[in-house]
Design a protein around this motif. Structure first.
Motif, mmCIF file in Angstrom:
data_model
loop_
_atom_site.group_PDB
_atom_site.id
_atom_site.type_symbol
_atom_site.label_atom_id
_atom_site.label_comp_id
_atom_site.label_asym_id
_atom_site.label_seq_id
_atom_site.Cartn_x
_atom_site.Cartn_y
_atom_site.Cartn_z
ATOM 1 N N MET A 1 -35.554 -15.324 30.930
ATOM 2 C CA MET A 1 -35.713 -16.261 30.087
ATOM 3 C C MET A 1 -35.804 -16.028 28.490
ATOM 4 O O MET A 1 -36.280 -15.084 28.107
ATOM 5 N N VAL A 2 -35.099 -16.921 27.744
ATOM 6 C CA VAL A 2 -34.935 -16.727 26.355
ATOM 7 C C VAL A 2 -35.344 -18.205 25.783
ATOM 8 O O VAL A 2 -34.912 -19.103 26.025
ATOM 9 N N THR A 3 -36.309 -17.831 24.894
ATOM 10 C CA THR A 3 -36.979 -19.127 24.082
ATOM 11 C C THR A 3 -35.677 -19.280 23.034
ATOM 12 O O THR A 3 -35.393 -18.420 22.080
ATOM 13 N N VAL A 4 -35.096 -20.580 23.127
ATOM 14 C CA VAL A 4 -34.088 -20.988 22.226
ATOM 15 C C VAL A 4 -34.377 -21.830 21.196
ATOM 16 O O VAL A 4 -33.655 -22.200 20.237
ATOM 17 N N LEU A 5 -35.585 -22.706 21.300
ATOM 18 C CA LEU A 5 -35.846 -23.465 20.373
ATOM 19 C C LEU A 5 -37.508 -23.771 20.650
ATOM 20 O O LEU A 5 -38.099 -23.824 21.919
ATOM 21 N N ARG A 6 -38.210 -24.034 19.298
ATOM 22 C CA ARG A 6 -39.667 -24.411 19.389
ATOM 23 C C ARG A 6 -39.764 -25.738 18.431
ATOM 24 O O ARG A 6 -39.154 -25.497 17.290
ATOM 25 N N GLU A 7 -40.461 -26.697 18.900
ATOM 26 C CA GLU A 7 -40.704 -27.599 17.962
ATOM 27 C C GLU A 7 -41.978 -28.436 18.618
ATOM 28 O O GLU A 7 -42.021 -28.768 19.601
ATOM 29 N N SER A 8 -42.848 -28.813 17.819
ATOM 30 C CA SER A 8 -43.968 -29.775 17.881
ATOM 31 C C SER A 8 -44.759 -29.267 19.494
ATOM 32 O O SER A 8 -44.898 -30.137 20.358
ATOM 33 N N ARG A 9 -45.089 -28.117 19.641
ATOM 34 C CA ARG A 9 -45.827 -27.636 20.564
ATOM 35 C C ARG A 9 -44.759 -27.478 21.956
ATOM 36 O O ARG A 9 -45.250 -27.351 23.056
ATOM 37 N N ILE A 10 -43.558 -27.891 21.824
ATOM 38 C CA ILE A 10 -42.619 -27.719 22.803
ATOM 39 C C ILE A 10 -41.594 -26.583 22.804
ATOM 40 O O ILE A 10 -41.389 -26.297 21.807
ATOM 41 N N ARG A 11 -41.740 -25.789 24.119
ATOM 42 C CA ARG A 11 -40.770 -24.469 23.735
ATOM 43 C C ARG A 11 -39.536 -24.866 24.806
ATOM 44 O O ARG A 11 -39.850 -25.062 26.055
ATOM 45 N N VAL A 12 -38.448 -24.607 24.357
ATOM 46 C CA VAL A 12 -37.283 -24.629 25.208
ATOM 47 C C VAL A 12 -36.632 -23.333 25.485
ATOM 48 O O VAL A 12 -36.245 -22.464 24.579
ATOM 49 N N PRO B 1 -25.336 -27.369 33.306
ATOM 50 C CA PRO B 1 -26.423 -26.696 32.129
ATOM 51 C C PRO B 1 -27.620 -27.458 32.065
ATOM 52 O O PRO B 1 -27.710 -28.862 32.019
ATOM 53 N N HIS B 2 -28.663 -26.686 32.054
ATOM 54 C CA HIS B 2 -29.874 -27.379 31.642
ATOM 55 C C HIS B 2 -30.903 -26.291 30.935
ATOM 56 O O HIS B 2 -30.628 -25.064 30.889
ATOM 57 N N VAL B 3 -31.970 -26.868 30.743
ATOM 58 C CA VAL B 3 -33.054 -26.319 29.954
ATOM 59 C C VAL B 3 -34.273 -26.518 30.661
ATOM 60 O O VAL B 3 -34.457 -27.492 31.325
ATOM 61 N N HIS B 4 -35.258 -25.426 30.395
ATOM 62 C CA HIS B 4 -36.508 -25.770 30.721
ATOM 63 C C HIS B 4 -37.520 -25.933 29.742
ATOM 64 O O HIS B 4 -37.291 -25.096 28.684
ATOM 65 N N VAL B 5 -38.378 -26.960 29.719
ATOM 66 C CA VAL B 5 -39.295 -26.952 28.287
ATOM 67 C C VAL B 5 -40.807 -26.800 28.922
ATOM 68 O O VAL B 5 -40.922 -26.995 30.114
ATOM 69 N N TYR B 6 -41.446 -26.137 28.109
ATOM 70 C CA TYR B 6 -43.025 -26.029 28.366
ATOM 71 C C TYR B 6 -43.817 -26.306 27.169
ATOM 72 O O TYR B 6 -43.456 -26.365 26.056
ATOM 73 N N GLY B 7 -44.890 -27.138 27.613
ATOM 74 C CA GLY B 7 -45.711 -27.729 26.658
ATOM 75 C C GLY B 7 -46.852 -28.616 27.212
ATOM 76 O O GLY B 7 -46.230 -29.555 27.628
ATOM 77 N N GLY B 8 -47.881 -28.111 27.662
ATOM 78 C CA GLY B 8 -48.868 -28.912 28.417
ATOM 79 C C GLY B 8 -48.298 -29.123 29.784
ATOM 80 O O GLY B 8 -48.718 -30.114 30.518
ATOM 81 N N GLY B 9 -47.444 -28.275 30.270
ATOM 82 C CA GLY B 9 -46.861 -28.464 31.637
ATOM 83 C C GLY B 9 -45.367 -27.834 31.632
ATOM 84 O O GLY B 9 -44.997 -27.186 30.628
#
Length: 79
Positions: A1-12, A22-30
């Protein structure tokens, strides 16, 4: 798992050993899974767990705004 973007409490993140499409997983409050979609398609939320509706909308907006760079990262990791 590689974090490729962080913005406004959202980690992609992108998992290196993940599957098509192609898809991403996002984390932030769930968490959520967002498919990037084709060239003329908008990203699509395909799964979400414990993420508030407002956070899901924000995550989708962030992914849409960075779609080109996220797709480039997906291709870099998966060919």
């Amino acid at each position: 798992m590689v974090t490729v973007l962080r913005e406004s409490r959202i980690r992609v993140v992108i998992y290196r050993n993940d599957h098509e499409p192609p898809h991403v997983h996002v984390y932030g409050g769930g968490s959520a899974k967002i498919e990037l979609g084709g060239e003329n398609e908008d990203p699509e939320i395909v799964d979400a767990e414990e993420m508030k509706f407002g956070d899901l909308r924000k995550a989708k907006r962030i992914v849409a705004a960075h779609k080109a760079e996220l797709m480039a990262k997906w291709i870099e990791f998966h060919g």
